[in-house]
Design an enzyme around this catalytic site. Structure first.
Site, PDB file in Angstrom:
ATOM      1  N   SER A 747      11.340  42.331  39.506  1.00  0.00           N
ATOM      2  CA  SER A 747      11.671  43.005  40.766  1.00  0.00           C
ATOM      3  C   SER A 747      12.168  42.061  41.854  1.00  0.00           C
ATOM      4  O   SER A 747      12.573  42.516  42.922  1.00  0.00           O
ATOM      5  CB  SER A 747      10.470  43.799  41.273  1.00  0.00           C
ATOM      6  OG  SER A 747       9.464  42.922  41.677  1.00  0.00           O
ATOM      7  N   LYS A 790       4.048  48.026  47.718  1.00  0.00           N
ATOM      8  CA  LYS A 790       5.015  47.105  48.325  1.00  0.00           C
ATOM      9  C   LYS A 790       5.406  47.581  49.717  1.00  0.00           C
ATOM     10  O   LYS A 790       5.500  46.776  50.659  1.00  0.00           O
ATOM     11  CB  LYS A 790       6.255  47.003  47.438  1.00  0.00           C
ATOM     12  CG  LYS A 790       6.001  46.253  46.135  1.00  0.00           C
ATOM     13  CD  LYS A 790       7.214  46.310  45.245  1.00  0.00           C
ATOM     14  CE  LYS A 790       6.999  45.481  43.989  1.00  0.00           C
ATOM     15  NZ  LYS A 790       8.136  45.578  43.071  1.00  0.00           N
TER      16      LYS A 790
END
Ligand code: ADP
Length: 856
Positions: A747, A790
């Protein structure tokens, strides 16, 4: 050497001087040798000699060897024993010495001392065991009578001993086989006699005299033994009586004798048997227990197995084979309990209620095991506890972190020393019912080792098809676990063995937003801490801004554990102040009594508190001050109690030069923001990566560079010398800070591209943008996991814009509305869109449209 055979000893014998014990012919003695002359004798005669003769020495009793070899020899005892040295053992500790094993052969008399140094040697005359010996001056008849009498006593004595002891039986045989004249010496050395008596026997050279002297010793020993046996017998008789009248005696006497204790143990076994018979254990278990109790009854208590078997049986009786609590399941009440105990976590609560509802309708537990997965401190364990509460069941937590031995789950076989049941059976014993809620904490931290795989052992426990006959190795009989409600918790599913994961239904518990944390703090944590510290809301007040301050400046976590700890620290500090205040309040009371007048009026008190801090005890006014109630915790107080803030918002500072971008990472501890830094230098086109990266992350970095190189012209990206070949004469270094933490996963792709684009274009990345997304070589942005965590991390860090892959749009629904309001989301499908959003004013493609048109 047969004791009675004729022996011929040398006429010159080296002498060993002893004074501690007396060696008699026919017996063996171990003696320690450390004086100079004796040591010499051992060294030069026994250790160096090679013939059998050299091993024969004269042992002189009752004469100690002088400590120095310069001293003269003392007078030697007249009679000694010629002896055969059978064994010599030397040692150096604590000082040099030898230990001699000597066997007496016969008596001798010292005629003349031939030399004194280095060890004494004497001319000797043998006194017994001679050929002509039996032809002594006494008539054979008289001696025969004496020896017969002696023999009878000797037999009587030996037969009083325990013949089952092999040494005694051997002695009995020896009595018949040895010549009679050897018996006085041998028996004297066996029975209890003093050294003086032994010396007298040694000195009794005439056999008749020897017999006469030993008979009283034998008689004395026999009488002693008789007395001993008599007292023992009377004690046994007493004991029997005790048993007969036991029921009465127990009541009248408090003291318990040793034998009574034994008897009590027997009673215990009977009780145990009764308990086993009346317990509701399974048929199979009952059979095993009855067999074991039968063995136990036959076993002497001193056997180690006795305790083992008894412990086993006691556990079997204690286990809740059929004991259960009654479930009181009412979904509405359950919802209330869950809501009262926990703020937020709607998804989790919803799923738990569904689970409970199905259970209520179906009335059995078959179904997947719930597994709460989330960062630490988000309430996984406490939800488990609430579930037990709603069901009215017992709760037991089994910590599995670091368990690497399958016996921890399944128990040790009883053959091992220190064997014990596994944690499941132990837990059941602790809670005492067979339908508790078991919380298997940290299943992701199970380890494997040589002692087997505990995860595999858990499979049997968790499988509803198998666990009705779970067999713990220690119990060795099946126990029905089907009524137990298992709930597991973990920080991540990545390390849970797939087979185990397959049996569980994973419910993600994400971290909390700041607002949620504030609510949790004020509804649950602060009241709990106040109660723990004996404080009341009238004494302490923590406004919401302070809580926010603690959350943002003193903690950086997904859960609320550190927040809870900080609140605890504040409460402790306040408790001290309050206690001090009470102490101070007490003093003016006294003053009041003495002086008889009222102390400061209330408004005045408040005034003084603010002005003068009551630090100086001498100040009479200060002593009168109660602390200002409630104590208000503001930022100033926070700093005082918790120290300077640990985390500061430093985002904008770090983004003030090209080559830095903010990524979003997911860890088992929740989401985190991550600064990716890049720099370039002259070199040969090498890429250096630092910050403990996993393979997948390294690949992302290579992908990013390749994509940028292939698109360099398009974006007008050049290296230091202005070439579009970005790696020409250039090295690139990419660093992911917090180097001690291993990072992996795809990511970070978009972040690396952005960071490098900034480096090569010399433009700054916007300071309020964070991003996450996997990239492909063609420049597409692929979806990634952990979006909620996140986003929360970015929100915590005060960022405003978040770039996420377009295909992650659905994940935004999970995010609380107020968080979403604070943030702008950029949904990117390709890297062009990412770069455009990351740079102020976009990262426009510098290709001229008309040029492109003409190409088409
Ligand atoms: P975990 O098992 O996830 O590591 P715990 O269950 O031990 O976390 O929770 C830590 C503390 O935080 C507990 O005291 C718990 O009561 C509290 N807590 C966590 N989440 C909440 C919540 N949503 N509402 C109330 N208290 C919470």
């Amino acid at each position: 050497m047969a004791a009675g055979s004729a022996i011929q000893i040398p006429t010159r014998l080296p002498l060993l001087l002893t004074h501690e014990s007396v060696l008699l012919p026919g017996s063996t003695m171990r003696t320690s040798v450390d004086s100079p002359r004796n040591m010499q004798l051992v060294r030069s005669r026994l250790l160096k000699g090679t013939s059998l003769r050299s091993t024969i020495i004269g042992v002189i009793p009752n004469t100690s060897d002088p400590t120095s070899d310069c001293d003269d020899l003392p007078n030697l005892h007249r009679i000694g024993t010629a002896a055969l040295a059978v064994q010599v053992v030397g040692s150096n500790w604590p000082k040099p010495h030898y230990t001699l094993l000597v066997t007496g052969l016969c008596r001798f008399q010292v005629l003349q001392l031939l030399k004194e140094k280095p060890y004494p040697v004497a001319e000797v005359q043998q006194l017994d065991r001679l050929e002509q010996f039996t032809n002594g001056h006494k008539s054979e008849e008289e001696l025969g009578e004496l020896s017969e009498q002696f023999y009878k006593y000797a037999v009587q004595l030996v037969e009083m001993l325990d013949m089952s002891v092999p040494a005694v039986a051997k002695l009995r045989r020896l009595l018949d086989n040895l010549p009679r004249e050897a018996l006085p010496d041998i028996l004297t050395s066996i029975i209890r006699t003093t050294n003086q008596e032994k010396l007298q026997i040694l000195d009794a050279v005439r056999l008749e005299e020897r017999f006469k002297m030993t008979i009283p010793l034998l008689v004395r020993q026999i009488e002693g033994l008789k007395l001993l046996q008599k007292t023992r017998k009377s004690k046994q008789d007493d004991d029997k009586r005790v048993v007969a009248i036991r029921p009465n005696r127990r009541i009248s006497h408090g003291s318990i004798t040793e034998d009574e204790e034994e008897e009590e143990d027997h009673d215990d076994v009977v009780m145990l048997e009764k308990k086993i018979r009346t317990s509701s254990m399974s048929e199979q278990a009952l059979k095993v227990c009855l067999k074991e109790i039968k063995r136990l009854k036959k076993m002497p208590q001193s056997m180690p197995e006795y305790a083992l078997t008894r412990n086993y049986l006691e556990l079997m009786v204690e286990l809740p084979w059929n004991k259960s609590t009654k479930d009181r399941l009412e979904i509405r009440a359950a919802r209330i309990v869950l809501d009262n105990d926990h703020y937020a976590m709607e998804k989790l609560k919803k799923r738990v209620l569904e689970y409970l509802a199905v259970r209520q309708l179906k009335n059995n537990l078959k179904g997947p095991i719930l597994c709460f997965v989330g960062p630490p401190g988000v309430g996984k364990t406490s939800v488990g506890r609430s579930i037990a509460k709603t069901l009215g069941r017992e709760f037991h937590r089994i910590a599995l972190g670091g368990v690497c031995d399958q016996s921890d789950i399944r128990g040790h076989r009883r053959t091992y020393v220190g064997s014990m049941p596994g944690r499941i059976i132990n837990g059941l014993k602790t809670v005492g019912v067979n339908n508790p809620v078991f919380l298997l904490d940290e299943v992701d931290k199970l380890a494997k080792s040589l002692q087997g795989d505990p995860a595999a052992a858990l499979l049997e426990v968790l499988d509803p098809e198998q666990n009705h006959s779970f067999t713990d190795h220690y119990l060795n009989v099946a126990f029905d676990l089907s009524q137990v409600l298992f709930i597991a918790t973990a920080n991540t599913t990545a390390t849970i063995p797939p087979a185990l994961l397959d049996r569980m239904e994973v419910i993600q518990v994400p971290g909390y937003t700041q607002e949620e944390k504030i609510e949790i703090a004020h509804r649950h944590l602060i009241p709990k801490q106040l109660e723990l510290h004996g404080l009341t809301p009238q004494q302490i007040q923590i406004p919401q801004v302070t809580t926010l301050g603690i959350i943002t400046r003193y903690t950086r976590e997904a859960g609320v554990r550190a927040l809870d700890r900080k609140l605890g620290a504040i409460c402790r500090a306040v408790a001290v102040k309050v206690a001090e205040g009470q102490h101070k309040e007490a003093k003016p009371d006294r003053a009041e009594v003495v002086e008889g007048e009222d102390f400061l009026p209330f408004d005045c008190k408040e005034h003084v508190t603010e002005d003068a801090k009551p630090e100086s005890i001498n100040d009479a006014a200060d002593l009168a001050l109660p602390p200002e109630m409630p104590i208000l915790i503001d930022f100033h107080a926070l700093k005082d109690i918790l120290g300077p803030p640990m985390y500061d918002m430093e985002v904008s500072e770090r983004l003030n030069q090209p080559g830095v971008a903010i990524g979003l990472a997911w860890t088992p501890l929740g989401g985190e923001i991550m600064f990716v830094e890049a720099s370039r230098m002259d070199g040969e086109g090498q890429l250096t990566l630092t910050g403990q990266l996993g393979d997948v992350m390294k690949e992302s970095a290579h992908l990013a560079i390749s994509w940028l190189r292939s698109n360099a012209k398009r974006y007008q990206l050049t290296n230091a010398s202005g070439s579009f070949d970005l790696l020409d004469n250039t090295d690139i270094h990419l660093h992911f800070p917090a180097g001690a933490v291993t990072k992996d996963g795809p990511s970070a792709g978009v972040t690396i591209v952005t960071c490098l684009a900034s480096l090569f274009s010399g433009r700054l990345v916007c300071s309020d943008v964070a991003m996450t997304g996997e990239i492909t070589l063609r420049g597409l942005v692929l979806p990634v996991g952990g979006i909620k965590d996140k986003v929360l991390a970015a929100h915590r860090a005060g960022l405003k814009r978040i770039i996420i892959p377009q295909r992650n749009e659905k994940d935004l629904e999970e995010i609380a509305a107020h968080v979403r309001q604070d943030l702008t989301f950029v949904l990117a499908a390709c890297l062009d869109e990412v770069l455009n959003a990351a740079f102020d004013g976009g990262f426009a493609v510098k290709a001229r449209l008309e040029h492109l048109n003409s190409k088409l």
